[in-house]
Structures are given as structure tokens and as C-alpha cells.
Design a protein around this motif. Structure first.
Motif, PDB file in Angstrom:
ATOM      1  N   LEU A 103      -1.349 -35.405  33.787  1.00 42.87           N
ATOM      2  CA  LEU A 103      -0.023 -34.950  33.368  1.00 42.87           C
ATOM      3  C   LEU A 103       0.265 -35.301  31.914  1.00 42.87           C
ATOM      4  O   LEU A 103       0.794 -34.479  31.160  1.00 42.87           O
ATOM      5  CB  LEU A 103       1.049 -35.552  34.274  1.00 42.87           C
ATOM      6  CG  LEU A 103       1.049 -35.085  35.727  1.00 42.87           C
ATOM      7  CD1 LEU A 103       2.079 -35.862  36.535  1.00 42.87           C
ATOM      8  CD2 LEU A 103       1.305 -33.595  35.825  1.00 42.87           C
ATOM      9  N   GLY A 104      -0.065 -36.528  31.520  1.00 39.77           N
ATOM     10  CA  GLY A 104       0.234 -36.970  30.158  1.00 39.77           C
ATOM     11  C   GLY A 104      -0.559 -36.228  29.105  1.00 39.77           C
ATOM     12  O   GLY A 104       0.000 -35.699  28.141  1.00 39.77           O
ATOM     13  N   LEU A 105      -1.857 -36.159  29.287  1.00 39.52           N
ATOM     14  CA  LEU A 105      -2.700 -35.481  28.294  1.00 39.52           C
ATOM     15  C   LEU A 105      -2.711 -33.971  28.483  1.00 39.52           C
ATOM     16  O   LEU A 105      -2.697 -33.211  27.507  1.00 39.52           O
ATOM     17  CB  LEU A 105      -4.117 -36.042  28.346  1.00 39.52           C
ATOM     18  CG  LEU A 105      -4.253 -37.533  28.026  1.00 39.52           C
ATOM     19  CD1 LEU A 105      -5.707 -37.979  28.167  1.00 39.52           C
ATOM     20  CD2 LEU A 105      -3.718 -37.845  26.653  1.00 39.52           C
ATOM     21  N   GLY A 106      -2.726 -33.537  29.741  1.00 41.06           N
ATOM     22  CA  GLY A 106      -2.743 -32.097  30.013  1.00 41.06           C
ATOM     23  C   GLY A 106      -1.454 -31.416  29.576  1.00 41.06           C
ATOM     24  O   GLY A 106      -1.479 -30.302  29.043  1.00 41.06           O
ATOM     25  N   GLY A 107      -0.330 -32.081  29.816  1.00 40.07           N
ATOM     26  CA  GLY A 107       0.946 -31.503  29.386  1.00 40.07           C
ATOM     27  C   GLY A 107       1.013 -31.354  27.882  1.00 40.07           C
ATOM     28  O   GLY A 107       1.436 -30.320  27.362  1.00 40.07           O
ATOM     29  N   VAL A 108       0.576 -32.381  27.180  1.00 41.06           N
ATOM     30  CA  VAL A 108       0.563 -32.329  25.713  1.00 41.06           C
ATOM     31  C   VAL A 108      -0.383 -31.221  25.234  1.00 41.06           C
ATOM     32  O   VAL A 108      -0.037 -30.452  24.335  1.00 41.06           O
ATOM     33  CB  VAL A 108       0.180 -33.695  25.114  1.00 41.06           C
ATOM     34  CG1 VAL A 108      -0.055 -33.590  23.619  1.00 41.06           C
ATOM     35  CG2 VAL A 108       1.266 -34.723  25.406  1.00 41.06           C
ATOM     36  N   ALA A 109      -1.558 -31.132  25.838  1.00 42.80           N
ATOM     37  CA  ALA A 109      -2.518 -30.090  25.445  1.00 42.80           C
ATOM     38  C   ALA A 109      -1.945 -28.691  25.676  1.00 42.80           C
ATOM     39  O   ALA A 109      -2.122 -27.796  24.838  1.00 42.80           O
ATOM     40  CB  ALA A 109      -3.824 -30.269  26.219  1.00 42.80           C
ATOM     41  N   LEU A 110      -1.253 -28.511  26.789  1.00 40.35           N
ATOM     42  CA  LEU A 110      -0.643 -27.209  27.068  1.00 40.35           C
ATOM     43  C   LEU A 110       0.423 -26.869  26.030  1.00 40.35           C
ATOM     44  O   LEU A 110       0.459 -25.745  25.508  1.00 40.35           O
ATOM     45  CB  LEU A 110      -0.034 -27.208  28.475  1.00 40.35           C
ATOM     46  CG  LEU A 110       0.715 -25.948  28.874  1.00 40.35           C
ATOM     47  CD1 LEU A 110      -0.247 -24.763  28.938  1.00 40.35           C
ATOM     48  CD2 LEU A 110       1.407 -26.142  30.212  1.00 40.35           C
ATOM     49  N   PHE A 111       1.273 -27.829  25.706  1.00 42.14           N
ATOM     50  CA  PHE A 111       2.314 -27.587  24.707  1.00 42.14           C
ATOM     51  C   PHE A 111       1.697 -27.297  23.334  1.00 42.14           C
ATOM     52  O   PHE A 111       2.163 -26.421  22.611  1.00 42.14           O
ATOM     53  CB  PHE A 111       3.277 -28.778  24.635  1.00 42.14           C
ATOM     54  CG  PHE A 111       4.461 -28.647  25.553  1.00 42.14           C
ATOM     55  CD1 PHE A 111       5.731 -28.457  25.044  1.00 42.14           C
ATOM     56  CD2 PHE A 111       4.306 -28.708  26.927  1.00 42.14           C
ATOM     57  CE1 PHE A 111       6.828 -28.329  25.879  1.00 42.14           C
ATOM     58  CE2 PHE A 111       5.389 -28.590  27.773  1.00 42.14           C
ATOM     59  CZ  PHE A 111       6.659 -28.391  27.255  1.00 42.14           C
ATOM     60  N   ILE A 112       0.642 -28.027  22.975  1.00 38.71           N
ATOM     61  CA  ILE A 112      -0.029 -27.773  21.694  1.00 38.71           C
ATOM     62  C   ILE A 112      -0.600 -26.362  21.662  1.00 38.71           C
ATOM     63  O   ILE A 112      -0.460 -25.644  20.662  1.00 38.71           O
ATOM     64  CB  ILE A 112      -1.138 -28.812  21.435  1.00 38.71           C
ATOM     65  CG1 ILE A 112      -0.524 -30.173  21.111  1.00 38.71           C
ATOM     66  CG2 ILE A 112      -2.058 -28.368  20.305  1.00 38.71           C
ATOM     67  CD1 ILE A 112      -1.539 -31.306  21.040  1.00 38.71           C
ATOM     68  N   ALA A 113      -1.226 -25.950  22.745  1.00 41.76           N
ATOM     69  CA  ALA A 113      -1.835 -24.614  22.794  1.00 41.76           C
ATOM     70  C   ALA A 113      -0.781 -23.520  22.646  1.00 41.76           C
ATOM     71  O   ALA A 113      -0.962 -22.562  21.882  1.00 41.76           O
ATOM     72  CB  ALA A 113      -2.607 -24.439  24.095  1.00 41.76           C
ATOM     73  N   VAL A 114       0.327 -23.663  23.352  1.00 37.86           N
ATOM     74  CA  VAL A 114       1.393 -22.655  23.260  1.00 37.86           C
ATOM     75  C   VAL A 114       1.952 -22.598  21.848  1.00 37.86           C
ATOM     76  O   VAL A 114       2.149 -21.517  21.291  1.00 37.86           O
ATOM     77  CB  VAL A 114       2.508 -22.956  24.291  1.00 37.86           C
ATOM     78  CG1 VAL A 114       3.746 -22.115  24.029  1.00 37.86           C
ATOM     79  CG2 VAL A 114       1.987 -22.719  25.703  1.00 37.86           C
ATOM     80  N   TRP A 115       2.195 -23.767  21.245  1.00 39.97           N
ATOM     81  CA  TRP A 115       2.754 -23.784  19.886  1.00 39.97           C
ATOM     82  C   TRP A 115       1.760 -23.209  18.878  1.00 39.97           C
ATOM     83  O   TRP A 115       2.145 -22.488  17.960  1.00 39.97           O
ATOM     84  CB  TRP A 115       3.171 -25.195  19.503  1.00 39.97           C
ATOM     85  CG  TRP A 115       4.065 -25.221  18.304  1.00 39.97           C
ATOM     86  CD1 TRP A 115       3.757 -25.650  17.051  1.00 39.97           C
ATOM     87  CD2 TRP A 115       5.426 -24.781  18.241  1.00 39.97           C
ATOM     88  NE1 TRP A 115       4.839 -25.515  16.220  1.00 39.97           N
ATOM     89  CE2 TRP A 115       5.883 -24.976  16.921  1.00 39.97           C
ATOM     90  CE3 TRP A 115       6.308 -24.232  19.178  1.00 39.97           C
ATOM     91  CZ2 TRP A 115       7.163 -24.651  16.511  1.00 39.97           C
ATOM     92  CZ3 TRP A 115       7.590 -23.913  18.764  1.00 39.97           C
ATOM     93  CH2 TRP A 115       8.002 -24.121  17.459  1.00 39.97           C
ATOM     94  N   ALA A 116       0.489 -23.518  19.043  1.00 45.83           N
ATOM     95  CA  ALA A 116      -0.528 -23.010  18.113  1.00 45.83           C
ATOM     96  C   ALA A 116      -0.635 -21.491  18.187  1.00 45.83           C
ATOM     97  O   ALA A 116      -0.809 -20.824  17.167  1.00 45.83           O
ATOM     98  CB  ALA A 116      -1.877 -23.655  18.411  1.00 45.83           C
ATOM     99  N   VAL A 117      -0.525 -20.949  19.376  1.00 44.19           N
ATOM    100  CA  VAL A 117      -0.675 -19.502  19.543  1.00 44.19           C
ATOM    101  C   VAL A 117       0.578 -18.756  19.102  1.00 44.19           C
ATOM    102  O   VAL A 117       0.491 -17.727  18.425  1.00 44.19           O
ATOM    103  CB  VAL A 117      -1.023 -19.154  21.008  1.00 44.19           C
ATOM    104  CG1 VAL A 117      -0.983 -17.661  21.242  1.00 44.19           C
ATOM    105  CG2 VAL A 117      -2.385 -19.701  21.372  1.00 44.19           C
ATOM    106  N   PHE A 118       1.753 -19.264  19.452  1.00 45.47           N
ATOM    107  CA  PHE A 118       2.976 -18.495  19.238  1.00 45.47           C
ATOM    108  C   PHE A 118       3.945 -19.045  18.205  1.00 45.47           C
ATOM    109  O   PHE A 118       4.740 -18.302  17.640  1.00 45.47           O
ATOM    110  CB  PHE A 118       3.742 -18.359  20.566  1.00 45.47           C
ATOM    111  CG  PHE A 118       2.982 -17.649  21.625  1.00 45.47           C
ATOM    112  CD1 PHE A 118       2.763 -16.288  21.556  1.00 45.47           C
ATOM    113  CD2 PHE A 118       2.482 -18.351  22.702  1.00 45.47           C
ATOM    114  CE1 PHE A 118       2.058 -15.630  22.541  1.00 45.47           C
ATOM    115  CE2 PHE A 118       1.776 -17.706  23.693  1.00 45.47           C
ATOM    116  CZ  PHE A 118       1.561 -16.341  23.615  1.00 45.47           C
ATOM    117  N   GLY A 119       3.946 -20.359  17.941  1.00 51.74           N
ATOM    118  CA  GLY A 119       5.044 -20.914  17.181  1.00 51.74           C
ATOM    119  C   GLY A 119       4.730 -21.557  15.858  1.00 51.74           C
ATOM    120  O   GLY A 119       5.638 -21.969  15.150  1.00 51.74           O
ATOM    121  N   ALA A 120       3.466 -21.654  15.489  1.00 50.43           N
ATOM    122  CA  ALA A 120       3.080 -22.448  14.315  1.00 50.43           C
ATOM    123  C   ALA A 120       3.285 -21.703  13.002  1.00 50.43           C
ATOM    124  O   ALA A 120       2.379 -21.585  12.186  1.00 50.43           O
ATOM    125  CB  ALA A 120       1.635 -22.895  14.445  1.00 50.43           C
ATOM    126  N   ALA A 121       4.472 -21.226  12.782  1.00 51.71           N
ATOM    127  CA  ALA A 121       4.867 -20.561  11.530  1.00 51.71           C
ATOM    128  C   ALA A 121       3.830 -19.549  11.062  1.00 51.71           C
ATOM    129  O   ALA A 121       3.517 -18.613  11.781  1.00 51.71           O
ATOM    130  CB  ALA A 121       5.182 -21.594  10.463  1.00 51.71           C
TER     131      ALA A 121
END
Length: 114
Positions: free
Chosen positions: A41-59
Motif C-alpha cells: 500500500l505504501g509504495l504501490g500507492g505512491v507509484a500509482l500516483f506518480i504514474a498518473v501524474w507523469a502521464v497526465f499532470g506533469a505540466a
């Protein structure tokens, strides 16, 4: 003075982004019953959030940059997820403070076309 305020607002945005990752990690490591689940949960959740931000939100570096209402929805889910993670971890006051800082930051970014 205004350029300094705008730069500070962008710094706050970056710190909020890091805060989301820290919040999700904190939630994950407090939610599980045993260490394998906590790690997942701790590492997987962070990895999921990073992936979503990298694909859609990283300016400018996003693979699929979102604009308009789609960007608003992404930010609400992203930063709301950070606040929700804190609340689910039993940290309601920091969750409310995090959400309040995000709202002020978003209003200023909108007003300043950032």
C-alpha cells in the motif's frame, strides 16, 4: 512584488505535489496489518500516483497533457486524494489544512494564469 508572489505560488504547488506523495505513502504504511501489506500500500500507492501524474499532470512533460475541465478533474482527484489519504490515516486536521492550501493555491494560479 507580484513576480515573487507568483514564483512562491508555483513553489507551493510543487510542495503540494510532494505532499500528495508523502500523504499517500503515510496512509499506506499506517493502513496495513502486516509488513507486506504496508509495503504494497505504501509504495504501490505512491507509484500509482506518480504514474498518473507523469502521464497526465506533469505540466509540459506529461505524455497526455490535460487542459480545461479534464485538468481540473485531475487536480481535484490528485490533491483530493492526498487530503483523503491523510484523513484515512487519522490525520483530519492536516488533511483539512492540506486541502485549504491547495484551494488557495489553485485560486491564485487561476487568477495569475499560471
Amino acid at each position: 512584488m507580484l513576480p515573487l508572489a507568483k514564483s512562491t505560488n508555483l513553489l507551493v504547488m510543487f510542495l503540494l505535489e510532494l505532499g500528495v506523495l508523502a500523504s499517500v505513502g503515510y496512509w499506506g504504511f499506517t493502513a496495513g496489518q502486516n509488513w507486506p501489506v504496508k509495503l504494497l500500500l505504501g509504495l504501490g500507492g505512491v507509484a500509482l500516483f506518480i504514474a498518473v501524474w507523469a502521464v497526465f499532470g506533469a505540466a509540459n512533460d506529461a505524455r497526455v497533457p490535460l487542459t480545461g475541465l479534464a485538468r481540473v478533474a485531475l487536480e481535484l482527484l490528485w490533491f483530493g486524494g492526498g487530503a483523503a489519504a491523510l484523513a484515512l490515516a487519522g490525520r483530519l486536521t492536516p488533511a483539512l489544512a492540506f486541502a485549504a492550501v491547495y484551494v488557495v493555491n489553485a485560486i491564485l494560479r487561476l487568477a495569475w494564469n499560471q
